[in-house]
Design an enzyme around this catalytic site. Sequence first.
Site, mmCIF file in Angstrom:
data_model
loop_
_atom_site.group_PDB
_atom_site.id
_atom_site.type_symbol
_atom_site.label_atom_id
_atom_site.label_comp_id
_atom_site.label_asym_id
_atom_site.label_seq_id
_atom_site.Cartn_x
_atom_site.Cartn_y
_atom_site.Cartn_z
ATOM 1 N N ASP A 67 22.502 -36.251 -7.572
ATOM 2 C CA ASP A 67 22.509 -35.289 -8.684
ATOM 3 C C ASP A 67 23.553 -34.187 -8.589
ATOM 4 O OD1 ASP A 67 20.317 -36.684 -9.488
ATOM 5 O OD2 ASP A 67 18.834 -35.171 -8.907
ATOM 6 N N ALA B 236 9.716 -34.427 -11.476
ATOM 7 C CA ALA B 236 9.664 -34.659 -12.926
ATOM 8 C C ALA B 236 9.817 -36.156 -13.152
ATOM 9 C CB ALA B 236 10.804 -33.904 -13.617
ATOM 10 N N ARG C 225 10.782 -21.653 -9.053
ATOM 11 C CA ARG C 225 11.741 -21.577 -7.941
ATOM 12 C C ARG C 225 11.875 -20.169 -7.409
ATOM 13 N NH1 ARG C 225 17.108 -24.617 -10.177
ATOM 14 N NH2 ARG C 225 16.380 -26.737 -9.792
ATOM 15 N N GLU D 41 0.834 -1.211 0.000
ATOM 16 C CA GLU D 41 0.000 0.000 0.000
ATOM 17 C C GLU D 41 0.868 1.261 0.000
ATOM 18 O OE1 GLU D 41 -0.108 -2.613 1.980
ATOM 19 O OE2 GLU D 41 -2.024 -2.854 3.010
ATOM 20 N N PRO E 209 11.840 -38.422 -4.241
ATOM 21 C CA PRO E 209 10.551 -39.100 -4.100
ATOM 22 C C PRO E 209 10.202 -39.497 -2.664
ATOM 23 C CG PRO E 209 11.722 -39.908 -6.029
ATOM 24 C CD PRO E 209 12.690 -39.005 -5.313
ATOM 25 N N GLU F 88 12.219 -30.058 -4.170
ATOM 26 C CA GLU F 88 12.455 -30.743 -5.440
ATOM 27 C C GLU F 88 12.953 -32.166 -5.221
ATOM 28 O OE1 GLU F 88 13.863 -28.552 -8.850
ATOM 29 O OE2 GLU F 88 13.989 -26.780 -7.596
ATOM 30 N N CYS G 146 -2.429 -3.428 7.201
ATOM 31 C CA CYS G 146 -1.950 -3.640 8.574
ATOM 32 C C CYS G 146 -2.345 -2.474 9.470
ATOM 33 C CB CYS G 146 -0.444 -3.869 8.600
ATOM 34 S SG CYS G 146 0.519 -2.442 8.140
#
Length: 376
Positions: A211, A165, A195, A61, A310, A307, A84
């Site tokens: 990785d 992915a 990201r 604002e 799994p 990321e 606020c």
Amino acid sequence: MPDLDEIDRAFMARALELGARGLGQTWPNPSVGAVVVRDGPGGPAVVGEGYTQPGGRPHGEAMAFDQAGDAASGATLYVTLEPCSHRTLRGGTPCVERTVLAGVRRVVSAMTDPNPQIAGLGHALLRMAGIEVVTGVLEEQAQRSHRGHVLRVTQGRPMVTFKVARTADGFAGGAGGARLAISCRESGEWVHRLRASYDAIMLGIGSVLADDPLLTVRLPGLEIRSPVRVVLDSSLRLPPAAKLVEGAASVPLWVIAAEDAPVAAEERLVAAGAEVMRVSRAAAGHLDLGEALRLLATRGITRIFSEGGPTVGEQLALQGFADEVVVSTSPKPLGGEGVVAVRPGLAALLADPEIYAVTEAGQIGCDRFEVFTRIA
Ligand code: AOF
Ligand code: ZN
């Protein structure tokens, strides 16, 4: 002629668009968009726009009022979160006070700020000052945009998006965890942009060891928007030679370890520029995820992009922390054995319409993607 509701929704949509620009940059604060609109001879016209600035101040604002100047007198303020009402040591006039002083006649607000310091007081004070206040315009979109802030102030944890992915046959990695080039260029760029809208990127040590990722935002103009990198590493196996550690001087690296992880390993990582934090172990010796998330919230993190891998994704979902799940699927199969991307526990939850709803789906380059949002 569009009616007033339609006009309100259109300017609120603009405010939401502005607010989205600050996502990932404003923690510990939410990113709030604000638009000041004044009636003119040709209909309503924007005289000021703004959004919360990096680090959380100035508020949205304040930016919009600075731009509007005297034109804010008699105008309508559109804002994606209740203005606020509190004064803090960080300074600045509360947005409610600025709104009154500017001579605003009407405030259209998307939602109440659940921060207990505000929680309806902002709207009430505006009404007491004689300003017409309309709330709940495009609230669903605003709730999604402010989900990190809402969860942090109501549950003491950040919002979490898990992204994975997979190949056409469902694998995130090759046999033994070998790295696969799964996504095409367009969807890779999309992930970099995603990201950049999060405060922190989080992943398990298994993915780091497999990785050796850098996890920064590598898009022209967005490099400086790289979020904090968080590694869940119960036993401190992260090698100081990992790419993540090499970059720790320019992009913060926080390693969350168990209380019993070796002190010598902590010292090596700290010497290399990382910060090591400790939480308890929970079932099966894994880190207590809830405690780790609460710790990150106390450090000001509101939005986490996880990321992988799994196993972390499945655990986040099973424990009720995976607020959004992004799955991208490539047209190419691995054609052999590998690491399953969406583990059975996560797959079962995603398939349950009472728990997750598909809120976005489409094609980016050659990859198909789906966004699941937790609804219960
Ligand atoms: C607004 N506009 O742009 C933002 C708001 O630490 P402070 O003093 O900056 O206050 C932060 C709190 O204010 C934050 O927790 C949230 O409740 C609200 N954020 N409010 O009117 C803004 N970012
Ligand atoms: Zn404010």
